[in-house]
Structures are given as C-alpha cells and as structure tokens.
Design an enzyme around this catalytic site. Structure first.
Site, mmCIF file in Angstrom:
data_model
loop_
_atom_site.group_PDB
_atom_site.id
_atom_site.type_symbol
_atom_site.label_atom_id
_atom_site.label_comp_id
_atom_site.label_asym_id
_atom_site.label_seq_id
_atom_site.Cartn_x
_atom_site.Cartn_y
_atom_site.Cartn_z
ATOM 1 N N TYR A 57 -6.539 11.062 3.709
ATOM 2 C CA TYR A 57 -5.169 11.362 3.289
ATOM 3 C C TYR A 57 -5.182 12.136 1.969
ATOM 4 C CZ TYR A 57 -4.088 8.296 7.159
ATOM 5 O OH TYR A 57 -4.022 7.743 8.416
ATOM 6 N N GLN A 78 0.841 -1.195 0.000
ATOM 7 C CA GLN A 78 0.000 0.000 0.000
ATOM 8 C C GLN A 78 0.880 1.251 0.000
ATOM 9 O OE1 GLN A 78 -2.291 1.725 3.401
ATOM 10 N NE2 GLN A 78 -4.082 1.072 2.233
#
Length: 392
Positions: free
Chosen positions: A192, A105
């Site tokens: 984010y 990720q």
C-alpha cells in the site's frame, strides 16, 4: 520466559490481558451511508463481532480509510465522516464493556485502487505512475456490479500532496481517539501507499520523497508517524511492516534488509509502541481466491531489529495453535502473537488455546459477503457447544 497468557503493558500505557492479538481482517460487513460523503459505515453487527472477541489481549480493527481518496476496496470502513465515527463508537464501547483493548488500523491504499471506488471517478494515486500489474481490487465493474477489478494506472502524487498526508492521517487518528480507540496502527505493509514509497525499485521520484536515499524513501512514513504520535501520544501508535512481501505486485527490493533495520531504529526514536510484522505472503491481489503461503523472516535479522527498537514486536503469519505461538515467544524476538483466520470462527480463541479445546474452521465463502451474521457473528463459544452436547 514469557507465557502466551501473561499480561503486558503495551507502550507503557495500554494494559493487555494476554499476549494474543486479533489482527486486522477485512470482512465487508459495513452498512451503506445515507450521504455520499458518509462512506461505508461501521455498525452494531460489527460491534457484536469485535465484542465477541474482546478476550484477546489486543484487537486491531480492520483496515480503515483515512479519507475518501484512500478508499481502494468496496465495503471497507472509514474514519473520516461523522456517521463513520458514530459507528465506530459502538465498536469501541462494546469491546471496552467486555474488558478488551482495541487499536484502529489506518491505511491509504495508494495505487492499489480503482476509479469506481474514488470520488468523482478520479484515478488512483501513488508514489509513481507504475501500475500494480497483475493485482486486483474489489470494486465496481463497467456494469456496476462488484467484483475483482484490475488496478488502474495511478497518478503520481505531487510533493505538496505527499506532505499533506501527515495532516490527513493526524485527523484520522484524532477521530479514532475521539471515538474511544486505545491507539492506532499505521498500515505500512502489503504494497500500500507507504510501502510504495519505501521500495527502492518502485520509487523513482526525484523530489524529497524520492528513492535516491533511505531518508527520502521513508520520509512519508516518518512524517505521518510524528504527526500521529503527536495526536495520540507515545505508546499508542503501532506500525505494520511486511519485509520481503510481494503482495500488491511489489518488486523485489535489494535494500529491504537495510530499510527494515533503519525503520526499526527510527520508529523507536519516535515513540512507536510496536512493530507488527507480517511474514505471510499471498501470490496475487485477489483476497477471495489467493492461497496463503508463509515465508518466515530470518531470526538473525530480527535480532538486529530487536537491538535497535525498544518497543514490542508482534508476529503475524500462519499461527493456529498454542505450541507454535509459545515457541515463537520463547525465541525472545517477539512479544505478542497475532492469530488471523482462527479468530474468524473462534470468538473465544483465547479460552480454546488455554484449555486445549479444538478450533472451529470457517467456511471461506463467508469471509467477504453481505450475508450479515452468517460466517461472522454466528460462531458459538466452545463452552456453549459443550453444554449443548451434554444436554443432548
């Protein structure tokens, strides 16, 4: 009907032994680099941890910084230095030795950061100058000690800086490929950087990445997806989304459903292998004290997304038993089920679910520590526990 233990060819390229996913979970077990540019390093202990859990159909490794400026939390690993790449090679080799598949990720935290974690004490960056009021990150305080610090006011990225993100992520993806990852997942959830741009309320920019249109708000993610797919190839890139999520002090977005369906269609056109849907919320940014509160996505909305996205869907959020996971597969809206916290204390989770064996529960105080094996790699498999019980 799809069975939880049925194999799958993800994206037409990556064979998975079952439909069980170990999702990304930050565990802060990195080592310190020798040089400041080394960053926090993956290590042999992490290789053991992931290798123990390689019976999962797919492992998605913990959130990983694409460069030094994306570092928002202490003791999270990166994939931008040679030393980090060497550490990750230990991980992928061990997972593959045990017959598993593993994606990495990739993230950039954007405004969810603190200057103490960034090069030369620079300010965090974001889509705008709006601070994530009420959220905190694990960083250094004024006394140098680590703890949860309030996020700071970000510096808005220039148009050229936003455009350069595609190359930054492509380089990180290239590094991931070089060290043996089977694919990468882009973290576009949890407030984010990508979500900061996609939120129609937060994104008040006026350039080509501005919130005035759907195309502009999603342009950054699409440019990065195209660059990463070009680097890794179709079928080996996933995207994590959290529609309706509030983590990271994200404002309520009246266009969230419209944005989600647009993303599903556009990501499918760009060769994305899967969409990883996070529908479990946390009320604040403190990972150590926050309580998890599941909030489920409307099945009618998911059916619309299913109709326009040809890849797989992963569901993540509160799964802790075989029955609920299988029931979710039975809806036909999902292809893979991610078990989060159960994977901490149950390295043999697949076997436990398959045989109906009881699940162990981890001590929450060991989630984010520097205590090495404690609460990390010291959980025995159920067969081992059972054999010891018989011997006693």
């Amino acid at each position: 009907m799809t069975d939880l233990f049925e194999s799958q060819l993800l994206g037409g390229t990556v064979p998975l032994r079952n439909r069980i996913v170990m999702p990304p979970m930050t565990r802060t077990r990195t080592s310190d680099g020798v040089l400041p540019t080394d960053g926090d390093l993956p290590n042999a202990l992490m290789a053991t941890y992931y290798g123990q859990r390689a019976s999962a159909g797919l492992i998605i490794a913990e959130a990983t910084d694409v460069d030094q400026s994306s570092h928002g939390y202490a003791r999270t690993p990166g994939i931008h230095s040679e030393a980090q790449m060497q550490g990750w090679r230990l991980v992928t080799d061990e997972v593959h030795r045990r017959g598993g598949a593993i994606f990495q990720q990739l993230w950039h935290v954007g405004r969810m950061a603190h200057s103490s974690m960034l090069p030369n004490g620079q300010a965090p960056v974001g889509a705008t100058e709006q601070r994530a009021e009420g959220s905190s990150v694990f960083a250094h305080g004024p006394d140098g000690r680590l703890g949860y610090m309030p996020t700071e006011t970000p510096r808005p990225l220039s148009t050229d800086e936003v455009s350069a993100m595609a190359d930054t992520f492509a380089k990180a993806a290239a590094n991931a490929r070089k060290v043996g990852f089977d694919g990468v997942e882009l973290h576009a959830a949890n407030g984010y950087l990508f979500e900061q741009f996609m939120n129609s309320v937060l994104n008040t920019r006026t350039d080509r990445y501005g919130g005035g249109s759907m195309e502009n708000r999603t342009r950054l993610l699409m440019e990065v997806v195209e660059a990463v797919v070009a680097e890794f190839g179709p079928g080996r890139v996933g995207v994590r989304l959290s529609p309706f999520g509030k983590y990271g002090s994200m404002p309520t977005d009246p266009l969230v459903e419209e944005t989600f369906l647009y993303l599903a269609e556009q990501l499918g056109r760009r060769g994305v292998a899967y969409i990883h849907l996070l529908y479990e919320l946390m009320p604040d940014g403190n990972m150590e004290t926050a309580e998890f509160k599941p909030r489920y996505l409307d099945h009618a909305l998911l059916a619309k997304a299913r109709a326009v996205f040809p890849g797989a869907f992963i569901w993540c959020g509160g799964f802790n038993d075989r029955e609920r996971a299988q029931a979710s597969l039975d809806t036909g809206l999902v292809d893979l089920i991610a078990f989060g916290r159960p994977y901490i204390a149950n390295p043999d989770l697949v076997e436990r679910l398959k045989h109906g064996w009881p699940l162990a529960v981890a001590d929450r105080s060991t989630y984010y520590t520097r205590r090495g094996e404690a609460g990390y790699t010291d959980f025995p498999a159920y067969r081992s526990v059972a054999l010891h019980a018989v011997a006693d």
